[in-house]
Scaffold this motif. Structure first.
Motif, short mmCIF file in Angstrom:
data_model
loop_
_atom_site.label_atom_id
_atom_site.label_comp_id
_atom_site.label_asym_id
_atom_site.label_seq_id
_atom_site.Cartn_x
_atom_site.Cartn_y
_atom_site.Cartn_z
N ILE A 142 -15.96 -13.92 -29.02
CA ILE A 142 -15.03 -14.19 -30.12
C ILE A 142 -14.50 -12.89 -30.70
O ILE A 142 -13.30 -12.76 -30.97
N ALA A 143 -15.38 -11.91 -30.88
CA ALA A 143 -14.95 -10.61 -31.41
C ALA A 143 -13.97 -9.93 -30.46
O ALA A 143 -12.95 -9.37 -30.89
N ALA A 144 -14.25 -9.96 -29.15
CA ALA A 144 -13.35 -9.36 -28.17
C ALA A 144 -12.01 -10.07 -28.15
O ALA A 144 -10.95 -9.44 -28.00
N SER A 145 -12.03 -11.39 -28.32
CA SER A 145 -10.78 -12.16 -28.38
C SER A 145 -9.96 -11.76 -29.59
O SER A 145 -8.74 -11.59 -29.51
N ALA A 146 -10.62 -11.62 -30.74
CA ALA A 146 -9.92 -11.23 -31.97
C ALA A 146 -9.34 -9.82 -31.85
O ALA A 146 -8.20 -9.57 -32.27
N ILE A 147 -10.10 -8.91 -31.26
CA ILE A 147 -9.60 -7.55 -31.06
C ILE A 147 -8.41 -7.58 -30.10
O ILE A 147 -7.39 -6.91 -30.33
N GLY A 148 -8.51 -8.35 -29.02
CA GLY A 148 -7.39 -8.47 -28.08
C GLY A 148 -6.15 -9.05 -28.74
O GLY A 148 -5.04 -8.56 -28.53
N ALA A 149 -6.34 -10.07 -29.57
CA ALA A 149 -5.20 -10.68 -30.27
C ALA A 149 -4.57 -9.68 -31.23
O ALA A 149 -3.34 -9.59 -31.33
N GLY A 150 -5.40 -8.93 -31.94
CA GLY A 150 -4.87 -7.91 -32.86
C GLY A 150 -4.08 -6.85 -32.14
O GLY A 150 -2.98 -6.46 -32.57
N LEU A 151 -4.62 -6.36 -31.03
CA LEU A 151 -3.89 -5.37 -30.23
C LEU A 151 -2.60 -5.96 -29.65
O LEU A 151 -1.58 -5.28 -29.57
N GLY A 152 -2.65 -7.24 -29.28
CA GLY A 152 -1.46 -7.91 -28.77
C GLY A 152 -0.39 -8.04 -29.83
O GLY A 152 0.80 -7.88 -29.55
N LEU A 153 -0.80 -8.34 -31.06
CA LEU A 153 0.16 -8.43 -32.16
C LEU A 153 0.81 -7.08 -32.44
O LEU A 153 2.04 -7.01 -32.65
N LEU A 154 0.03 -6.02 -32.44
CA LEU A 154 0.60 -4.69 -32.66
C LEU A 154 1.57 -4.30 -31.54
O LEU A 154 2.64 -3.75 -31.79
N THR A 155 1.18 -4.61 -30.30
CA THR A 155 2.05 -4.33 -29.15
C THR A 155 3.34 -5.14 -29.23
O THR A 155 4.44 -4.62 -29.01
N ALA A 156 3.21 -6.42 -29.57
CA ALA A 156 4.39 -7.28 -29.68
C ALA A 156 5.32 -6.80 -30.78
O ALA A 156 6.54 -6.84 -30.63
N LYS A 157 4.75 -6.35 -31.88
CA LYS A 157 5.57 -5.85 -32.98
C LYS A 157 6.37 -4.64 -32.55
O LYS A 157 7.56 -4.53 -32.83
N LYS A 158 5.72 -3.73 -31.83
CA LYS A 158 6.41 -2.53 -31.36
C LYS A 158 7.50 -2.88 -30.33
O LYS A 158 8.61 -2.38 -30.41
N LEU A 159 7.17 -3.75 -29.39
CA LEU A 159 8.15 -4.16 -28.38
C LEU A 159 9.30 -4.95 -28.99
O LEU A 159 10.46 -4.79 -28.59
N ALA A 160 8.99 -5.81 -29.96
CA ALA A 160 10.03 -6.62 -30.59
C ALA A 160 10.99 -5.76 -31.39
O ALA A 160 12.19 -6.02 -31.42
N ARG A 161 10.46 -4.72 -32.03
CA ARG A 161 11.32 -3.82 -32.80
C ARG A 161 12.31 -3.12 -31.87
O ARG A 161 13.49 -3.00 -32.18
N ALA A 162 11.84 -2.66 -30.73
CA ALA A 162 12.72 -2.00 -29.76
C ALA A 162 13.77 -2.97 -29.22
O ALA A 162 14.94 -2.63 -29.09
N THR A 163 13.35 -4.19 -28.93
CA THR A 163 14.28 -5.20 -28.43
C THR A 163 15.29 -5.59 -29.49
O THR A 163 16.46 -5.79 -29.19
N GLU A 164 14.85 -5.67 -30.74
CA GLU A 164 15.75 -6.01 -31.85
C GLU A 164 16.82 -4.95 -32.03
O GLU A 164 17.99 -5.26 -32.23
N GLN A 165 16.44 -3.68 -31.94
CA GLN A 165 17.41 -2.60 -32.08
C GLN A 165 18.41 -2.62 -30.93
O GLN A 165 19.59 -2.39 -31.12
#
Length: 156
Positions: A116-139
């Motif tokens: 469960i902890a590894a899943s939560a860490i993976g989800a958090g890292l995925g959210l940070l990655t998605a935020k960075k990728l989405a910002r670049a795509t939005e621009q």
């Protein structure tokens, strides 16, 4: 091609064209839905309020601040953004769960808590990655907006 109404916020004359900044309020369909009072999305959209999106375009047409225009946005850019926002965190969560289940739990001799902890860490890292990728795509997609037509100044 998706369309939206936007308001001209700034016009800068350049050599042979105009550089135009636009503002567009994000629209939801919650106002026309029968379940808006009991729907989680409707409640969240009312709590968060309206979000203004900023767009930029180059045009030969002379526009003035305050004019309402119709802009066109490629569906490909919208779908790419949705894919990034939804799929990247989900895949990172699944990858974190797999690492926890197959690697960490047997290695450390722990049970479901580490998974469960590894899943939560993976989800958090995925959210940070998605935020960075989405910002670049939005621009990138903000530069690919086209002017379809003008409506003039809004009625006050």
């Amino acid at each position: 091609m998706m369309t939206a109404l936007a308001t001209v916020t700034q016009v800068t004359a350049q050599q042979q064209h105009f550089s135009v900044e636009l503002s567009c309020e994000q629209q939801t369909s919650c106002n026309s839905c029968a379940s808006q009072k009991s729907c989680g999305t409707g409640i969240v959209s009312k709590a968060v309020g309206k979000k203004a999106l900023a767009w930029h375009l180059q045009t030969q047409q002379r526009l003035q601040v305050g004019e309402v225009v119709e802009i066109g946005i490629s569906e490909q850019n919208v779908l790419r953004s949705a894919l990034i926002v939804y799929v990247v965190p989900l895949m990172a969560l699944i990858l974190g769960a797999m690492v926890g289940q197959l690697l960490l739990a047997p290695l450390l001799g722990l049970g479901e808590g580490i998974v469960i902890a590894a899943s939560a860490i993976g989800a958090g890292l995925g959210l940070l990655t998605a935020k960075k990728l989405a910002r670049a795509t939005e621009q990138q997609s903000a530069q690919q907006v086209i002017l379809l037509r003008t409506f003039g100044a809004p009625i006050a």
